[in-house]
Design an enzyme around this catalytic site. Structure first.
Site, PDB file in Angstrom:
ATOM      1  N   SER A   1      -7.067 -43.192 -39.739  1.00 54.72           N
ATOM      2  CA  SER A   1      -8.344 -42.334 -39.550  1.00 54.72           C
ATOM      3  C   SER A   1      -9.345 -43.193 -38.946  1.00 54.72           C
ATOM      4  CB  SER A   1      -8.623 -41.746 -40.904  1.00 54.72           C
ATOM      5  OG  SER A   1      -9.268 -42.839 -41.742  1.00 54.72           O
ATOM      6  N   LYS A   2      -9.544 -44.639 -39.265  1.00 49.87           N
ATOM      7  CA  LYS A   2     -10.511 -45.339 -38.636  1.00 49.87           C
ATOM      8  C   LYS A   2     -10.068 -45.869 -37.108  1.00 49.87           C
ATOM      9  CE  LYS A   2     -13.546 -45.558 -42.098  1.00 49.87           C
ATOM     10  NZ  LYS A   2     -14.878 -45.041 -41.921  1.00 49.87           N
TER      11      LYS A   2
ATOM     12  N   LEU B   1      -2.654 -44.368 -43.704  1.00 48.78           N
ATOM     13  CA  LEU B   1      -3.558 -43.010 -43.593  1.00 48.78           C
ATOM     14  C   LEU B   1      -4.954 -43.649 -43.348  1.00 48.78           C
ATOM     15  CD1 LEU B   1      -3.944 -40.234 -43.639  1.00 48.78           C
ATOM     16  CD2 LEU B   1      -3.965 -40.280 -46.206  1.00 48.78           C
ATOM     17  N   TYR B   2      -5.650 -44.391 -43.994  1.00 44.59           N
ATOM     18  CA  TYR B   2      -6.796 -44.828 -43.980  1.00 44.59           C
ATOM     19  C   TYR B   2      -7.028 -45.642 -42.607  1.00 44.59           C
ATOM     20  CZ  TYR B   2     -10.855 -47.885 -44.803  1.00 44.59           C
ATOM     21  OH  TYR B   2     -12.172 -48.319 -44.783  1.00 44.59           O
ATOM     22  N   GLY B   3      -6.000 -46.597 -42.400  1.00 43.43           N
ATOM     23  CA  GLY B   3      -6.211 -47.288 -41.146  1.00 43.43           C
ATOM     24  C   GLY B   3      -6.019 -46.113 -39.925  1.00 43.43           C
TER      25      GLY B   3
END
Length: 252
Positions: free
Chosen positions: A163-164, A159-161
């Site tokens: 978004s970035k 999820l974090y990756g």
């Protein structure tokens, strides 16, 4: 302060989101030390006032803007307030973000929405609000803070990756859109970095960093120096780049 650093950003104005701690705090202080007037945005008023006090005590100029960033109105409101306070914004640093870790099956829709709201939607509408004015003036710089995790698959970081990774693509798209009008858009991609936010990871952070040639985590100041470089005149021919500040992890 020496004359050389102060000459990098004379008379410039900068807005730094997530500017009350970690990479954002180091960036705000460093920008001010190089001559910029800085709008420090964040949720924690106590920490925000302390950053402003530190900048002022060192001879710089800054103001704090309390902002709970999560949607288009909150992003545009912050941009309006910062531009009204300083007359214009020449440099935008999209640093605010959240970095959850965990398996996909435990992610809720609320988790998903919160990550993409702050990590993607807010930078998008800050750029939408500020970049056109930069383009009309014929100059400006935008630096997005991404992550090394945007370039590879890793368990619990999807999820974090993701978004970035979206922010990486936007960096290139905005460079193509606004670069011809004098607005440079670039990004930094930090690897394991020791900040207040990553401190709880402790040994896991050290272990991740050990895989790179530097064999240690980075510091917020080291990332801040890369951001300031991309925002300043020495990087005048740099457009649409993603600069790894990861201790060489991309080399192995």
């Amino acid at each position: 302060m020496s004359e050389r650093p102060m000459s990098l950003l004379p008379g410039m104005t900068a807005l730094v989101t997530g500017g009350t701690s970690g990479i954002g705090r180091a960036t705000a202080i460093t920008l001010a030390g190089r001559g910029a007037r800085v709008a420090v945005a964040g949720r924690d008023q106590r920490r925000g006032r302390q950053v402003v006090a530190d900048i002022t005590e060192a001879g710089g100029t800054a103001d704090f803007f309390a902002a709970d960033l999560h949607d288009e109105p909150s992003a545009r409101k912050l941009a309006h307030a910062a531009a009204a306070r300083f007359g214009r914004i020449d440099v935008l640093v999209n640093n605010a973000g959240i970095f959850p870790f965990g398996p996909t099956e435990r992610t809720t829709q609320a988790d998903f929405d919160a990550v993409f709201a702050l990590n993607v939607r807010v930078p998008y509408f800050l750029v939408a609000e500020l970049a056109p004015a930069m383009a009309r003036r014929g100059h400006g710089a935008i630096v997005n803070v991404t992550t090394a995790a945007a370039a590879y698959g890793a368990a619990a970081l999807g999820l974090y990756g993701a978004s970035k990774a979206a922010l990486v693509l936007l960096t290139k798209a905005w460079a193509a859109e606004y670069g011809p009008h004098g607005v440079r858009v670039n990004a930094v991609s930090p690897g394991p970095t020791r900040t207040e936010g990553t401190a709880p990871r402790g040994a896991a952070l050290d272990q991740a960093a050990a895989a790179g040639p530097a064999r240690r985590p980075g510091t917020a100041q080291e990332v801040a120096e890369a951001i300031v470089f991309l925002a300043s005149e020495p990087a005048s021919f740099v457009h649409g780049a993603v600069l790894p500040v990861d201790g060489g992890r991309t080399a192995v």
